[in-house]
Scaffold this motif. Structure first.
Motif, PDB file in Angstrom:
ATOM      1  N   ALA A  80       0.847  -1.073  -0.144  1.00  0.00           N
ATOM      2  CA  ALA A  80      -0.138   0.037  -0.024  1.00  0.00           C
ATOM      3  C   ALA A  80       0.696   1.143  -0.120  1.00  0.00           C
ATOM      4  O   ALA A  80       0.532   2.355  -0.689  1.00  0.00           O
ATOM      5  CB  ALA A  80      -0.923   0.032   1.236  1.00  0.00           C
ATOM      6  N   GLU A  81       1.904   1.080   0.759  1.00  0.00           N
ATOM      7  CA  GLU A  81       2.767   2.332   0.925  1.00  0.00           C
ATOM      8  C   GLU A  81       3.386   2.630  -0.566  1.00  0.00           C
ATOM      9  O   GLU A  81       3.635   3.673  -0.929  1.00  0.00           O
ATOM     10  CB  GLU A  81       3.818   2.391   2.109  1.00  0.00           C
ATOM     11  CG  GLU A  81       4.713   3.262   2.043  1.00  0.00           C
ATOM     12  CD  GLU A  81       5.706   3.341   3.342  1.00  0.00           C
ATOM     13  OE1 GLU A  81       4.960   3.550   4.386  1.00  0.00           O
ATOM     14  OE2 GLU A  81       6.766   2.964   3.462  1.00  0.00           O
ATOM     15  N   VAL A  82       4.175   1.427  -1.083  1.00  0.00           N
ATOM     16  CA  VAL A  82       4.676   1.668  -2.480  1.00  0.00           C
ATOM     17  C   VAL A  82       3.634   2.199  -3.801  1.00  0.00           C
ATOM     18  O   VAL A  82       4.119   2.874  -4.273  1.00  0.00           O
ATOM     19  CB  VAL A  82       5.124  -0.002  -2.868  1.00  0.00           C
ATOM     20  CG1 VAL A  82       5.365   0.111  -4.281  1.00  0.00           C
ATOM     21  CG2 VAL A  82       6.161  -0.276  -2.030  1.00  0.00           C
ATOM     22  N   VAL A  83       2.518   1.675  -3.547  1.00  0.00           N
ATOM     23  CA  VAL A  83       1.469   2.280  -4.783  1.00  0.00           C
ATOM     24  C   VAL A  83       1.281   3.836  -4.202  1.00  0.00           C
ATOM     25  O   VAL A  83       1.389   4.527  -5.254  1.00  0.00           O
ATOM     26  CB  VAL A  83       0.163   1.642  -4.160  1.00  0.00           C
ATOM     27  CG1 VAL A  83      -1.006   2.256  -5.247  1.00  0.00           C
ATOM     28  CG2 VAL A  83       0.427   0.134  -4.821  1.00  0.00           C
ATOM     29  N   GLY A  84       1.049   4.312  -2.910  1.00  0.00           N
ATOM     30  CA  GLY A  84       0.691   5.767  -2.683  1.00  0.00           C
ATOM     31  C   GLY A  84       2.038   6.440  -2.899  1.00  0.00           C
ATOM     32  O   GLY A  84       1.834   7.374  -3.659  1.00  0.00           O
ATOM     33  N   ASP A  85       3.331   6.059  -2.721  1.00  0.00           N
ATOM     34  CA  ASP A  85       4.610   6.743  -3.259  1.00  0.00           C
ATOM     35  C   ASP A  85       4.569   6.957  -4.621  1.00  0.00           C
ATOM     36  O   ASP A  85       5.210   7.919  -5.054  1.00  0.00           O
ATOM     37  CB  ASP A  85       5.838   6.137  -2.322  1.00  0.00           C
ATOM     38  CG  ASP A  85       5.810   6.532  -0.921  1.00  0.00           C
ATOM     39  OD1 ASP A  85       5.012   7.121  -0.563  1.00  0.00           O
ATOM     40  OD2 ASP A  85       6.553   5.445  -0.214  1.00  0.00           O
ATOM     41  N   ALA A  86       4.415   5.641  -5.394  1.00  0.00           N
ATOM     42  CA  ALA A  86       4.443   5.623  -6.727  1.00  0.00           C
ATOM     43  C   ALA A  86       3.584   6.852  -7.522  1.00  0.00           C
ATOM     44  O   ALA A  86       4.134   7.705  -8.344  1.00  0.00           O
ATOM     45  CB  ALA A  86       4.220   4.321  -7.316  1.00  0.00           C
ATOM     46  N   GLU A  87       2.353   6.975  -6.827  1.00  0.00           N
ATOM     47  CA  GLU A  87       1.428   7.876  -7.324  1.00  0.00           C
ATOM     48  C   GLU A  87       1.867   9.331  -7.115  1.00  0.00           C
ATOM     49  O   GLU A  87       1.750  10.246  -8.090  1.00  0.00           O
ATOM     50  CB  GLU A  87      -0.094   7.727  -6.683  1.00  0.00           C
ATOM     51  CG  GLU A  87      -0.816   6.578  -7.136  1.00  0.00           C
ATOM     52  CD  GLU A  87      -2.086   6.108  -6.464  1.00  0.00           C
ATOM     53  OE1 GLU A  87      -2.192   6.904  -5.458  1.00  0.00           O
ATOM     54  OE2 GLU A  87      -2.699   5.453  -6.748  1.00  0.00           O
ATOM     55  N   ALA A  88       2.812   9.575  -6.024  1.00  0.00           N
ATOM     56  CA  ALA A  88       3.183  10.843  -5.656  1.00  0.00           C
ATOM     57  C   ALA A  88       4.352  11.314  -6.701  1.00  0.00           C
ATOM     58  O   ALA A  88       4.351  12.441  -6.967  1.00  0.00           O
ATOM     59  CB  ALA A  88       3.887  10.945  -4.240  1.00  0.00           C
ATOM     60  N   ILE A  89       4.971  10.367  -7.295  1.00  0.00           N
ATOM     61  CA  ILE A  89       5.928  10.797  -8.319  1.00  0.00           C
ATOM     62  C   ILE A  89       5.502  10.361  -9.825  1.00  0.00           C
ATOM     63  O   ILE A  89       6.228  10.484 -10.680  1.00  0.00           O
ATOM     64  CB  ILE A  89       7.263  10.080  -8.230  1.00  0.00           C
ATOM     65  CG1 ILE A  89       6.880   8.670  -8.166  1.00  0.00           C
ATOM     66  CG2 ILE A  89       7.767  10.583  -6.488  1.00  0.00           C
ATOM     67  CD1 ILE A  89       8.442   7.749  -7.940  1.00  0.00           C
ATOM     68  N   GLY A  90       3.935  10.346  -9.846  1.00  0.00           N
ATOM     69  CA  GLY A  90       3.653  10.308 -11.249  1.00  0.00           C
ATOM     70  C   GLY A  90       3.548   8.918 -11.913  1.00  0.00           C
ATOM     71  O   GLY A  90       3.291   8.531 -13.064  1.00  0.00           O
TER      72      GLY A  90
END
Length: 453
Positions: A355-365
């Motif tokens: 879940a954290e990986v998905v959220g962080d990835a969205e933050a960088i596009g």
């Protein structure tokens, strides 16, 4: 998970088979004398052996005509017809070539299949197999005729279904109540007494001598030096000497009756023969939770931002993933293109990390999808292999953008872990037998929760 039973059509008969795993080669396993696919899975040692084989390729296992779940009519049965049935099973699985493997008479029939169908058999592995099922002047290695007559008489006079066969050839194995109980059921459920007697007689009549020079495929012959009641060292050496391309390997059984239950040294020899040998000291089985991630639409993202921009975003994503792994106790096994293969000792940690990986990835596009599964794996140095890896990969491939899917195995293990999820439904996973219930981690979960420990 027991794979479903499928059927191949062969000369008017239904031949039951099952398929396990996937990999760089097909391995067709024929079972000796009698068999029953359902009962085979009831003995843990058998399942362990199959799991070892799935590390090497896709495994196809079947009941030959006259036994188990296949057609019981033996009126048209012959060694040549059995080989045709094997090819029919391969055709049903869309297998063009395969390594064919068997113990006892199944090993002999595997050799015959290599002679009759050289374009379909890439290699043969035969354990405790005889070139001739009887003894004559030019072949003094066959079974004692008196033992054959005693076995046939015992089958016909009420001994079938009582573990009679194993008591004759492997009394140490029959001394185990658990094994003897299983073998009694195997006898009674695999064939009737009349069919068992005919199968045994057909095995005794088998003669491979006219075919040996035609077997050009590489052959691995395996002989347990502790077992001398069936094949002997002399008979196995004679067979090796009369095959154009054979290797004989001697092993020493760690458990009785290895002709029915192959053990670790046997699987090591098979791995070495197939060019996939892994030293035993570097192989350790363990239970792990596997997380596999992938970047969705990486080609489109590169076109949108340019190669340099996408590379910077991917590098930032990789760094973020590794920070999350450190937080949640994950172990990076390897990167695969734009994704990661990671193992965790705790399944809840794998889901929270995902879940954290998905959220962080969205933050960088970037957009990520992930799959999680828990199961037994084989650790080879810094790498992991096993069907659990394949399952996690297929679950990841089934996920949509920003979606985290996981199996029912994981769901059972994380009950009470304060994670929110919803059912997705059942589906098939390519190359993995059976139906799989999948679940989706929902956005209600707190992705920045405290790591375990």
């Amino acid at each position: 998970m027991i794979p479903e039973t499928l059927y191949a059509q062969s000369e008017g008969a239904d031949i039951a088979y099952r398929v396990l795993g996937e990999g760089p080669r097909d391995i067709v396993l024929s079972m000796g004398f009698i068999s029953h696919l359902d009962l085979y899975w009831e003995l843990p040692e058998n399942v362990e052996f199959l799991e070892h084989l799935t590390d090497l390729g896709r495994v196809i296992i079947f009941d030959k005509r006259g036994t188990g779940l296949s057609d019981r009519d033996l009126s048209g049965a012959s060694p040549e017809r059995w080989c045709d049935d094997l090819i029919a099973v391969m055709d049903a699985c869309q297998s063009s070539t395969a390594v064919v493997m068997g113990w006892l008479d199944a090993g002999s029939l595997s050799l015959l299949a290599a002679a009759l169908h050289p374009d379909r058999v890439a290699a043969v592995i035969a354990g405790e197999s005889l070139a001739v099922g009887h003894r004559d002047r030019s072949y003094p290695f066959g079974p004692d005729p008196r033992m054959l007559r005693m076995a046939l008489a015992a089958i016909r006079s009420g001994g079938w279904g009582r573990g009679m066969a194993v008591k004759l050839v492997a009394p140490d194995f029959a001394a185990s109540p658990r094994h003897l109980t299983w073998l009694k059921r195997l006898e009674s459920m695999s064939a009737t007494p009349r069919a068992a007697a005919r199968l045994l007689q057909m095995t005794a009549d088998l003669d491979l001598r006219p075919y040996l020079e035609r077997i050009t495929a590489p052959v691995l012959l395996l002989h347990d030096v502790e077992m001398q009641r069936l094949a002997t060292l002399e008979s196995m050496q004679w067979l090796a000497d009369h095959l154009p391309n054979a290797t004989l390997r001697l092993v020493r059984g760690e458990r009785p009756m290895t002709t029915l239950l192959p053990f670790h040294d046997v699987t090591a020899e098979i791995e070495q023969f197939l060019g996939a040998y892994r030293p035993s000291q570097s192989g350790q089985r363990e239970v792990a939770t596997i997380l596999i991630t992938d970047v969705v639409g990486s080609t489109e993202a590169a076109a949108r931002t340019g190669d340099a921009g996408f590379r910077y975003a991917r590098d930032a994503h990789f760094a973020a993933v590794r920070r999350s792994l450190a937080r949640f106790g994950g172990r990076e096994i390897k990167t695969m293109g734009d994704g990661f293969l990671v193992s965790f000792p705790v399944p809840s940690a794998a889901l929270r990390c995902a879940a954290e990986v998905v959220g962080d990835a969205e933050a960088i596009g970037l957009t990520i999808r992930a799959g999680v599964h828990s199961g037994e794996v084989l650790r080879q140095g810094d790498d992991l292999v096993g069907i659990a890896i394949h399952v996690a990969a297929r679950v990841s491939a089934a996920a949509q953008a920003s979606e985290i899917l996981f199996t029912d195995t994981v769901r059972t293990l994380v009950l009470g872990a304060s994670l929110n999820y919803e059912p997705v439904g059942s589906t098939t996973l390519k190359g993995v037998p059976g139906e799989w219930e999948l679940f989706r981690l929902t956005a209600k979960d707190t992705t920045r929760s405290t790591p375990p420990g």
